[in-house]
Write a protein that holds these residues in place. Structure first.
Motif, short mmCIF file in Angstrom:
data_model
loop_
_atom_site.label_atom_id
_atom_site.label_comp_id
_atom_site.label_asym_id
_atom_site.label_seq_id
_atom_site.Cartn_x
_atom_site.Cartn_y
_atom_site.Cartn_z
N CYS A 105 12.50 -13.95 -19.03
CA CYS A 105 11.71 -13.98 -20.27
C CYS A 105 12.04 -15.16 -21.17
CB CYS A 105 11.92 -12.67 -21.04
SG CYS A 105 11.38 -11.19 -20.15
N ARG A 106 12.83 -16.09 -20.69
CA ARG A 106 13.33 -17.18 -21.53
C ARG A 106 12.25 -17.93 -22.27
NH1 ARG A 106 16.68 -22.50 -19.34
NH2 ARG A 106 16.92 -23.52 -21.38
N TYR A 107 11.13 -18.21 -21.61
CA TYR A 107 10.07 -19.01 -22.24
C TYR A 107 8.86 -18.17 -22.67
CZ TYR A 107 12.65 -23.13 -20.75
OH TYR A 107 13.62 -24.10 -20.59
N GLY A 108 8.97 -16.86 -22.56
CA GLY A 108 7.90 -15.99 -23.07
C GLY A 108 6.60 -16.05 -22.30
N ASP A 109 6.66 -16.48 -21.03
CA ASP A 109 5.41 -16.59 -20.25
C ASP A 109 5.37 -15.62 -19.08
OD1 ASP A 109 7.34 -17.84 -18.72
OD2 ASP A 109 6.32 -19.78 -18.60
N LEU A 110 6.23 -14.62 -19.08
CA LEU A 110 6.21 -13.61 -18.02
C LEU A 110 5.19 -12.53 -18.39
CD1 LEU A 110 7.68 -12.71 -15.36
CD2 LEU A 110 9.07 -11.22 -16.81
N TYR A 111 4.17 -12.38 -17.57
CA TYR A 111 3.12 -11.39 -17.84
C TYR A 111 3.68 -9.97 -17.77
CZ TYR A 111 -1.43 -9.04 -17.58
OH TYR A 111 -2.52 -8.23 -17.82
N GLY A 112 4.38 -9.67 -16.67
CA GLY A 112 4.91 -8.31 -16.48
C GLY A 112 6.19 -8.35 -15.68
N LEU A 113 7.08 -7.40 -15.94
CA LEU A 113 8.36 -7.30 -15.24
C LEU A 113 8.42 -5.99 -14.47
CD1 LEU A 113 11.26 -8.30 -14.69
CD2 LEU A 113 11.96 -7.05 -16.75
N TYR A 114 8.57 -6.10 -13.15
CA TYR A 114 8.77 -4.92 -12.30
C TYR A 114 10.25 -4.58 -12.20
CZ TYR A 114 4.10 -4.95 -10.16
OH TYR A 114 2.75 -4.87 -9.93
N LEU A 115 10.55 -3.31 -12.32
CA LEU A 115 11.88 -2.82 -11.99
C LEU A 115 11.73 -2.01 -10.71
CD1 LEU A 115 13.10 -1.71 -15.54
CD2 LEU A 115 13.50 -3.90 -14.36
N MET A 116 12.40 -2.47 -9.65
CA MET A 116 12.21 -1.89 -8.32
C MET A 116 13.43 -1.08 -7.90
SD MET A 116 12.95 -2.23 -4.81
CE MET A 116 13.58 -3.87 -4.54
N THR A 117 13.17 0.06 -7.29
CA THR A 117 14.23 0.89 -6.75
C THR A 117 13.76 1.51 -5.44
OG1 THR A 117 15.82 2.65 -7.27
CG2 THR A 117 13.56 2.94 -8.07
N MET A 118 14.54 2.42 -4.89
CA MET A 118 14.23 3.02 -3.60
C MET A 118 13.22 4.16 -3.74
SD MET A 118 16.20 1.20 -1.58
CE MET A 118 15.65 -0.11 -2.67
N GLY A 148 9.39 5.12 -5.85
CA GLY A 148 8.83 6.00 -4.83
C GLY A 148 7.82 6.98 -5.39
N ASP A 149 7.36 7.87 -4.53
CA ASP A 149 6.38 8.87 -4.96
C ASP A 149 6.89 9.62 -6.18
OD1 ASP A 149 4.50 8.30 -2.99
OD2 ASP A 149 5.45 9.64 -1.54
N THR A 150 6.00 9.80 -7.15
CA THR A 150 6.38 10.36 -8.45
C THR A 150 5.32 11.35 -8.92
OG1 THR A 150 7.60 8.33 -9.03
CG2 THR A 150 6.95 9.76 -10.85
N THR A 151 5.78 12.40 -9.57
CA THR A 151 4.88 13.42 -10.09
C THR A 151 4.15 12.91 -11.33
OG1 THR A 151 6.56 14.37 -11.55
CG2 THR A 151 6.43 15.24 -9.29
N LEU A 180 6.98 8.91 5.55
CA LEU A 180 6.29 9.41 4.36
C LEU A 180 4.87 9.85 4.72
CD1 LEU A 180 7.47 6.59 1.94
CD2 LEU A 180 8.55 8.81 2.34
N LYS A 181 4.30 10.71 3.89
CA LYS A 181 2.97 11.24 4.14
C LYS A 181 1.92 10.43 3.38
CE LYS A 181 4.58 16.01 4.77
NZ LYS A 181 4.48 17.40 4.26
N PRO A 182 0.86 9.99 4.07
CA PRO A 182 -0.19 9.23 3.39
C PRO A 182 -0.76 9.98 2.19
CG PRO A 182 -0.52 9.17 5.76
CD PRO A 182 0.59 10.15 5.51
N GLU A 183 -0.95 11.28 2.33
CA GLU A 183 -1.52 12.04 1.22
C GLU A 183 -0.62 12.06 -0.01
OE1 GLU A 183 -0.04 15.13 4.33
OE2 GLU A 183 -0.97 13.12 4.31
N ASP A 184 0.70 12.02 0.22
CA ASP A 184 1.64 11.97 -0.91
C ASP A 184 1.57 10.62 -1.61
OD1 ASP A 184 2.45 14.53 -0.29
OD2 ASP A 184 4.30 13.91 0.71
N ARG A 185 1.42 9.57 -0.82
CA ARG A 185 1.32 8.22 -1.40
C ARG A 185 0.07 8.09 -2.27
NH1 ARG A 185 5.76 5.56 -1.58
NH2 ARG A 185 4.67 3.56 -1.47
N VAL A 186 -1.06 8.58 -1.75
CA VAL A 186 -2.31 8.50 -2.50
C VAL A 186 -2.25 9.38 -3.75
CG1 VAL A 186 -4.78 9.00 -2.43
CG2 VAL A 186 -3.68 7.89 -0.47
N GLN A 187 -1.63 10.55 -3.62
CA GLN A 187 -1.52 11.43 -4.78
C GLN A 187 -0.68 10.78 -5.88
OE1 GLN A 187 -3.17 14.42 -5.34
NE2 GLN A 187 -2.40 13.97 -7.40
#
Length: 351
Positions: A105-118, A148-151, A180-187
């Protein structure tokens, strides 16, 4: 000039006139030889339409892998799969996360920041990471989740903590190349939208063995939802991953797929940006306008910190977007920054 097939001309005219492309249109375009004259026109058409939607602007996203462990998702293409990974549990410290966020974020030009986990993640710890990111990042940088899949309730908690959107996909051969189940991913994707979050999805991870029909079915999962961003990602043949023996598609083929998704997604009312993984110039002349800088762990990399290997930093991202002819960078509030030589010098990106 070479005579063009009538069917090809009709599809491009549909795209130019703002008419949605259907599955058969996409199948036709994906069956073109990526080295053909027609494929070249396809890439040019997609770039023209996408760039015309937002004044030839690009956006830079950042991603930080905050929590790494052997993952129970069983993805045969991912370096973190518990049955084949060499990674042990590593949780990024608050001090290191703070440093990485500040660098992005040093120059204020980052549109969005992802925080990634398992896939299986500690929500309480993740919420603390979100809160820290929201505290440090400027208000013009959105905070996005790659989890991951989230309620529905889980996503509502993330939104309340300051998350604007999520990256979530139902991947190619989900349930076959993953546990993983496709239906869980889509849900989960539906849960994110219902929670009021923006949805960023992707056709991924594309390998040489995937058929055109598989690609089309996967692409339309996103198109038939209210996506904010779509993308295409080729599978990286990470050494040790079970699917590495298939190899990789070329960047030229990936650019063709990007172009097809861009044209097919352009009429989705909420669709704003088109991504490509990993970043390359061909895709940015074929309809993509999202580039991602990465730090920390990366599922396509065996390095503990991808910024030391496959991942690109902010300076390289700025320069690549400049070299690909974009006139502006957009912040997360959609304000524009002229992307010219002076800006590259100012941000120490001309190297």
């Amino acid at each position: 000039m070479k005579a063009l097939d009538i069917r090809f001309q009709e599809i491009l005219e549909k795209a130019e006139n703002g008419q949605p492309l259907n599955r058969e249109d996409c199948r036709y375009l994906l069956k073109l030889d990526e080295k053909s004259f027609e494929a070249g026109l396809l890439r040019a058409e997609a770039a023209s339409i996408i760039r015309g939607k937002n004044e030839n602007s690009a956006i830079i996203l950042g991603q930080i892998g905050v929590d790494v462990k052997p993952c129970p998702g069983g993805c045969k293409f991912c370096t973190f799969g518990e049955k084949h990974t060499h990674f042990n549990r590593v949780r990024m410290s608050k001090e290191e996360l703070t440093q990485k966020i500040e660098e992005f974020c040093r120059y204020g030009d980052l549109y969005g920041l992802y925080l990634m986990t398992m896939h299986d993640y500690d929500r309480e710890h993740y919420l603390k990471c979100v809160e820290l990111a929201r505290k440090i990042a400027p208000s013009t940088t959105q905070i996005w989740a790659n989890v991951g899949d989230t309620t529905l309730e889980g996503y509502k908690e993330l939104r309340a903590a300051g998350v604007t959107g999520v990256y979530h996909v139902c991947r190619l051969r989900e349930g076959i190349d993953t546990d993983l189940k496709p239906e869980d991913r889509v849900q989960s994707m539906r849960n994110a939208l219902e929670a009021g979050l923006e949805l960023y999805t992707c056709c991924e991870p594309i390998g040489p063995e995937h058929s055109v029909d598989e690609l089309v079915d996967n692409i339309f999962i996103g198109i038939e939802m209210d996506i904010y961003q779509h993308a295409a990602m080729r599978r990286v043949a990470v050494p040790g991953a079970p699917l590495a023996h298939y190899g990789q598609i070329s960047e030229l083929r990936l650019a063709q797929i990007v172009a097809v998704i861009a044209l097919a997604s352009a009429t989705v009312p909420t669709m704003a940006y088109m991504g490509a993984h990993e970043p390359n110039e061909l895709c940015y002349t074929a309809g993509a306008n999202i580039i991602t800088a990465e730090s920390g762990a990366n599922p396509r990399d065996n390095s503990a910190d991808t910024s030391q290997n496959r991942g690109m930093d902010m300076a390289r991202c700025r320069k690549m977007m400049f070299e690909c002819g974009f006139d502006y960078l957009r912040r997360g509030d959609e304000s524009k920054i002229p992307l010219d030589f002076d800006y590259l010098v100012k941000t120490d990106s001309w190297h």
